[in-house]
Design a protein around this motif. Structure first.
Motif, short mmCIF file in Angstrom:
data_model
loop_
_atom_site.label_atom_id
_atom_site.label_comp_id
_atom_site.label_asym_id
_atom_site.label_seq_id
_atom_site.Cartn_x
_atom_site.Cartn_y
_atom_site.Cartn_z
N UNK A 1 0.89 -1.22 0.03
CA UNK A 1 -0.01 -0.02 0.17
C UNK A 1 0.86 1.41 0.21
N UNK A 2 0.24 2.43 -0.37
CA UNK A 2 1.01 3.67 -0.43
C UNK A 2 0.81 4.34 0.75
N UNK A 3 1.70 4.89 1.47
CA UNK A 3 1.57 5.13 2.91
C UNK A 3 2.59 6.57 2.99
N UNK B 1 8.44 16.78 7.53
CA UNK B 1 6.98 16.49 7.11
C UNK B 1 6.77 14.94 6.82
N UNK B 2 5.82 14.54 6.54
CA UNK B 2 5.52 13.11 6.40
C UNK B 2 6.24 12.75 4.94
N UNK B 3 6.57 11.57 4.65
CA UNK B 3 7.46 11.18 3.40
C UNK B 3 6.52 10.19 2.58
N UNK B 4 6.09 10.35 1.60
CA UNK B 4 5.33 9.31 0.77
C UNK B 4 6.22 7.95 0.30
N UNK B 5 5.46 6.69 0.74
CA UNK B 5 6.25 5.56 0.39
C UNK B 5 5.54 4.57 -0.06
N UNK B 6 6.09 3.52 -0.65
CA UNK B 6 5.41 2.27 -0.90
C UNK B 6 5.69 1.22 -0.04
N UNK B 7 5.04 0.79 0.54
CA UNK B 7 5.37 -0.08 1.79
C UNK B 7 4.39 -1.59 1.77
N UNK B 8 4.67 -2.47 2.54
CA UNK B 8 3.95 -3.46 3.01
C UNK B 8 3.23 -3.29 4.28
N UNK B 9 1.65 -3.58 4.03
CA UNK B 9 0.72 -3.11 5.33
C UNK B 9 1.31 -1.77 5.80
N UNK B 10 1.42 -0.97 4.94
CA UNK B 10 1.55 0.46 5.37
C UNK B 10 2.44 0.77 6.51
N UNK B 11 3.55 -0.07 6.66
CA UNK B 11 4.99 0.15 7.56
C UNK B 11 5.91 0.14 6.56
N UNK C 1 -0.92 -6.45 -4.49
CA UNK C 1 -0.69 -5.27 -5.04
C UNK C 1 -1.62 -4.08 -5.05
N UNK C 2 -1.40 -3.31 -4.00
CA UNK C 2 -2.76 -2.22 -3.66
C UNK C 2 -2.02 -1.02 -3.92
N UNK C 3 -0.99 -0.89 -4.46
CA UNK C 3 -0.35 0.48 -4.53
C UNK C 3 -1.04 1.34 -5.58
N UNK C 4 -0.74 2.55 -5.24
CA UNK C 4 -1.43 3.67 -6.09
C UNK C 4 -0.35 4.59 -6.54
N UNK D 1 -0.96 -3.16 -10.02
CA UNK D 1 -2.15 -3.08 -9.00
C UNK D 1 -3.38 -3.79 -9.42
N UNK D 2 -4.00 -4.49 -8.41
CA UNK D 2 -5.09 -5.36 -8.64
C UNK D 2 -4.79 -6.87 -8.99
#
Length: 636
Positions: free
Chosen positions: A75-77, A86-96, A116-119, A189-190
């Motif tokens: 997921x993208x987190x 500030x927060x950093x956009x990341x590609x992650x496993x389970x939001x971590x 794969x639920x990344x956006x 994704x999907x």
């Protein structure tokens, strides 16, 4: 592992954006001077050791009808890497970031659906910058104050539009080829990647990460990595530190973009690739910010007792030379014991070498540290010789001493066997020869990997040298001159290496100049047998990519330390070294990969396939150029 940290707690501590609400109070980014030719302060305005170390949540498979099951979403987190950012956009496993620690039992089959639920496109800026000393790659930001690009700086074409095309490799897993994360088998994704891991291997710290063809350096940098622990009865019986006293330390480094007008760190990842303007040679990416478990320069409060740390170098290319340093700056190696390496426990705890521990990308260490010696003190884990800031993290030891319920045993893995050529490695084994060559060989600007085959027919030997792709080497084991030809280099060249399932193989990595390479072989666990070093590489002709005369036999290299005798899957091969490693390829069949684990080198061509198949099938397999295995070569 620490069982008290669940996913929600982890996300809250990371300052995740959920919808439009920030979990935690907003924090203003530090305002920094615009990077210039002069070195900036090594912490770039961030307070070191301000934030506590985050512990990734632990996932254990739940039992289904036939096997244990896990579904892990990519997921993208948006997470904080430091509370002053500030927060950093990341590609992650389970939001971590890093992903959850997966914990399994040896011999217990696990099925994982990697969903794969990344956006969006990849969440980083990727630019090329001219390589100079000191390197501008170790400064944040890349634009001038007016937003323009300085001379020689340019976006890396195509990276900004990269979609989330991913495939997961469980690094160190003994599994069949269709579960290994073949680089071309990435998904969009999907879709989900369905894998089975038999876990037929001893207790060890493995790790999972993206392995998509040609873009692994970007996807892993964007956050796609996590740890995977295998437990077994032998490990259980040792009574090593467990629970909150066993902690993963996943080391990475990153760079961050800045606002050109103010110099303030934006939090956005910056992949800053240096290159030599004269030759076009790319220099692997390193960054000025060292992270542990996704936190820049964290601290950890510890009790005055023994701890167990599962250390992983998950950086793209940075080598960490680890030292434990007290408040007076004194190195405290006596308080550290090495319990295991990549693929399992050592037979006995090993001491830390006087020069510290060099941990190359993808290597793991199982470290025991006695904080009972330092009540009330603060110690630092450092990386000697690192570009910029050497500090990694701080340990804050409680003042109150107490009886320690754990004393590390004198003996660890009773099942361990030291491999010896011709005894524990049987005489009937295969040989694989791989040359690692420096940039600018035959006008190739980057380092290259050559798969070699020996020329044994005198009629095929060249009469004059050098000949492109022909290497004459003096075997350090026998003293005989052997002639090899390049049979493959790029990943999509013809597959030439075929091994019978159950066969032992000795791999020869021969490094003929340039930077060190951490070489990773999929599927098998291996041991380091020999390390020789060339005194002179003058006979290797860079322009032609061949030898003018036979290279003399290399002499004995640096001694193999006790901790280096452990089971491993990744081995450092330094300039001018001939390194041999051995293992038995009995854990699975199919098509696998071996490569340099500097991700820039891997993506730029230092990766090749090999096949493991049943020996009964081998006679029916029409190998390129006739029958026979490239791996079945005579020699020492």
């Amino acid at each position: 592992m620490n069982q008290s940290v669940d996913r929600r707690t982890f996300l809250a501590s990371a300052g995740v954006i959920a919808g439009s609400s920030l979990l935690g109070s907003p924090v203003r980014a530090a305002v920094l001077p615009v990077p210039s030719g002069a070195p900036a302060a090594p912490n770039f305005g961030l307070t070191k050791f301000l934030d506590p170390l985050r512990i990734p949540p632990v996932l254990r498979p739940h039992s289904g009808r036939h096997q244990d099951l896990l579904t892990i979403g990519m997921t993208t987190a948006r997470l904080r890497l430091h509370s002053q950012l500030p927060v950093t956009p990341l590609w992650t496993y389970e939001g971590c970031f890093p992903g959850p620690t997966i914990e399994v039992r040896s011999g217990k089959r696990v099925r994982v659906a990697w969903s794969n639920e990344l956006t969006g496109t990849i969440p980083l800026e990727a630019v090329r910058v001219p390589f100079t000393r000191p390197s501008p790659a170790n400064l944040p930001g890349y634009r001038a104050p007016d937003g323009s690009l300085p001379a020689g700086v340019a976006p890396i074409d195509g990276v900004a539009g990269l979609p989330p095309w991913t495939v997961v490799h469980l690094h160190g897993a003994v599994a069949n080829g269709h579960n290994d994360g073949w680089a071309h088998n990435a998904m969009l994704p999907g879709d989900a990647q369905l894998t089975e891991y038999p876990n037929r291997q001893a207790a060890a710290a493995l790790w999972y990460h993206d392995h998509a063809m040609a873009v692994t350096r970007f996807t892993v940098y964007a956050g796609l990595a996590g740890m995977y622990l295998v437990r077994d009865a032998e490990e259980d019986a040792l009574r090593l530190p467990r629970g909150e006293h066993e902690i993963p330390l996943i080391l990475t480094d990153r760079n961050l973009d800045t606002d050109p007008a103010t110099g303030a760190l934006t939090g956005r990842l910056l992949y800053k690739l240096p290159y030599a303007t004269a030759t076009g040679t790319m220099v692997p990416v390193t960054g000025p910010f060292t992270l542990v478990n996704g936190v820049i320069w964290p601290h950890l409060d510890v009790a005055a007792r023994w701890y167990r740390f599962r250390v992983l170098n998950a950086a793209n290319s940075r080598f960490f030379q680890l030292d434990l340093v007290d408040e007076a700056g004194t190195v405290q190696h006596d308080a550290v014991r090495i319990a295991g390496t990549d693929a399992g426990l050592l037979p006995a705890p090993a001491a830390v070498p006087a020069g510290g521990l060099v941990l190359t990308p993808a290597e793991r260490l199982d470290l025991l540290i006695d904080f009972g010696r330092f009540p009330g003190q603060r110690l630092r884990l450092t990386s000697t010789g690192s570009p910029g800031e050497p500090d990694i993290m701080e340990f804050r030891v409680e003042r109150r001493g107490r009886p320690d319920p754990v004393t590390p045993p004198d003996r660890l893995a009773a099942s361990y066997v030291r491999l010896r050529h011709g005894t524990t490695v049987p005489a009937d084994h295969d040989h694989v020869f791989v040359a690692l060559l420096p940039p600018n060989v035959a006008n190739e600007p980057n380092p290259v990997l050559w798969e070699l085959a020996e020329i044994t027919d005198p009629a095929e030997l060249p009469t004059r040298f050098p000949v492109p792709g022909i290497l004459q080497l003096t075997d350090p084991a026998t003293g005989k001159v052997r002639t090899f030809r390049k049979v493959a280099s790029l990943f999509d060249d013809t597959t030439t290496l075929f091994l019978d399932r159950g066969q032992w193989a000795v791999w020869h990595f021969i490094q003929l100049g340039g930077a060190p390479h951490p070489m990773h072989v999929h599927l098998a666990r291996l041991q380091l047998l020999n390390r020789w070093t060339y005194a002179d590489l003058a006979a290797f002709d860079l322009a032609s990519g061949g030898t003018t005369t036979p290279l003399p036999a290399p002499g004995e290299g640096p001694r193999i330390e006790k901790w280096e005798e452990g089971w491993k899957d990744t081995f450092q091969v330094r300039q001018g070294e001939w390194v041999t490693v051995a293992g038995r390829f009995d854990g699975g069949t199919g098509e696998f990969m071996y490569h340099c684990h500097i991700l820039e080198h891997e993506d730029m061509g230092m990766m090749r396939p090999f096949v493991v198949h049943p020996p009964e099938v081998a006679p029916f397999h029409m190998h390129p150029g006739g029958s026979g295995h490239s791996g079945h070569q005579a020699g020492g």
